[in-house]
Scaffold this active site. Structure first.
Site, mmCIF file in Angstrom:
data_model
loop_
_atom_site.group_PDB
_atom_site.id
_atom_site.type_symbol
_atom_site.label_atom_id
_atom_site.label_comp_id
_atom_site.label_asym_id
_atom_site.label_seq_id
_atom_site.Cartn_x
_atom_site.Cartn_y
_atom_site.Cartn_z
ATOM 1 C CG ASP A 108 -32.006 7.856 -14.183
ATOM 2 O OD1 ASP A 108 -31.146 8.627 -14.668
ATOM 3 O OD2 ASP A 108 -32.764 8.194 -13.261
ATOM 4 C CG HIS A 152 -38.163 8.874 -11.016
ATOM 5 N ND1 HIS A 152 -37.753 9.552 -9.896
ATOM 6 C CD2 HIS A 152 -37.665 9.568 -12.087
ATOM 7 C CE1 HIS A 152 -37.060 10.623 -10.251
ATOM 8 N NE2 HIS A 152 -36.983 10.661 -11.574
ATOM 9 C CG ASP A 188 -30.854 10.535 -10.950
ATOM 10 O OD1 ASP A 188 -30.859 10.629 -12.199
ATOM 11 O OD2 ASP A 188 -31.857 10.756 -10.250
ATOM 12 N N GLY A 189 -28.723 12.646 -12.004
ATOM 13 C CA GLY A 189 -28.537 14.081 -12.077
ATOM 14 C C GLY A 189 -29.742 14.739 -12.708
ATOM 15 C CD GLU A 192 -29.141 11.699 -15.464
ATOM 16 O OE1 GLU A 192 -28.360 10.954 -14.848
ATOM 17 O OE2 GLU A 192 -30.386 11.653 -15.330
ATOM 18 C CG ASP A 237 -34.518 11.539 -7.696
ATOM 19 O OD1 ASP A 237 -34.401 12.226 -8.717
ATOM 20 O OD2 ASP A 237 -35.451 11.686 -6.878
#
Length: 235
Positions: A76, A131, A16-17, A54, A141
């Site tokens: 994501d 999320h 994640d980023g 990301e 995250d």
């Protein structure tokens, strides 16, 4: 997968980023899982974007794997996953990182780096909803936020280079004969179409177009646009 790839290690990579704001301070989080063991990584950048973080999360994780492996990536980011799964990045590379409308591909430096490290492994990409309670995604995250708020953020040289040369990432208009082709930098020539295709309810046509004699790209220019006679007598 070839027969020799069946015995290589299988690794899960979660990423994640993000950036706050976007652009702004950035961070990425990465988790590697193999045979019940888990390693976590994060990093922070002074000024960057969501998409770059990301990409960086995936790149960092893959580059941490030192031997050829079967890697399943979970991200994501539709930008990252679709860029690989739908073949966008490979097409951009084939076209010298120039999009069909002539503008340069953003984050070229990271896409090149990602394609290079993918070639060293057997990689599958999967999109996960962010999320949404996905355990590893939520953890990534959290790690990315550690990067964003870290006291040891580094410079994102690729993004800084983009800011310094932002005009080159805009569409370079081709308006007259002799303007350089966006794809191969060959001077264009003027050509008249053998057949004029008119769409339904279209009230204009192009008297000529600009053509690249090297890569055969075609460019329709505003100066060549003509009103279509009511009786279509030209056709």
């Amino acid at each position: 997968m070839s027969a020799e790839d069946k015995d290589i290690p299988e690794i899960e990579l979660f990423t994640d980023g993000g950036a706050e704001p976007n652009p702004g301070k950035g961070g990425f989080g990465t988790i590697l899982k193999h045979k019940g063991r888990q390693k976590e990584f994060f990093g922070g950048y002074e000024l960057t974007t969501n998409n770059r973080m990301e990409l960086m999360a995936v790149i960092y994780g893959l580059e941490k794997i030192k031997t050829k492996a079967k890697v399943t990536v979970y991200s994501d980011s539709k930008y990252v996953v679709d860029g690989i799964v739908k073949g966008w990045a490979e097409n951009w590379e084939r076209n010298n990182w120039i999009k069909p409308k002539g503008n340069l591909v953003l984050n070229k430096d990271l896409w090149e780096r990602l394609l290079d490290v993918i070639d060293k492994h057997v990689v599958t990409f999967n999109w996960v909803k962010g999320h949404a309670g996905h355990l590893e995604n939520e953890r990534c995250d959290y790690l990315a936020n550690l990067g964003i708020h870290s006291d040891h953020k580094v410079k994102d040289d690729g993004y800084l280079e983009y800011l310094e040369n932002i005009e080159y990432y805009q569409v370079q208009k081709i308006e007259k004969e002799g303007d350089l082709c966006r794809k191969c930098n060959t001077p264009t020539v003027k050509k008249s179409p053998k057949k004029r295709k008119i769409k339904q309810n279209q009230n204009y046509y192009y008297e000529y177009y600009l053509y690249c004699p090297n890569c055969r790209a075609m460019y329709m220019v505003e100066d060549a646009k003509r009103d279509l006679p009511d009786n279509n007598s030209l056709f």
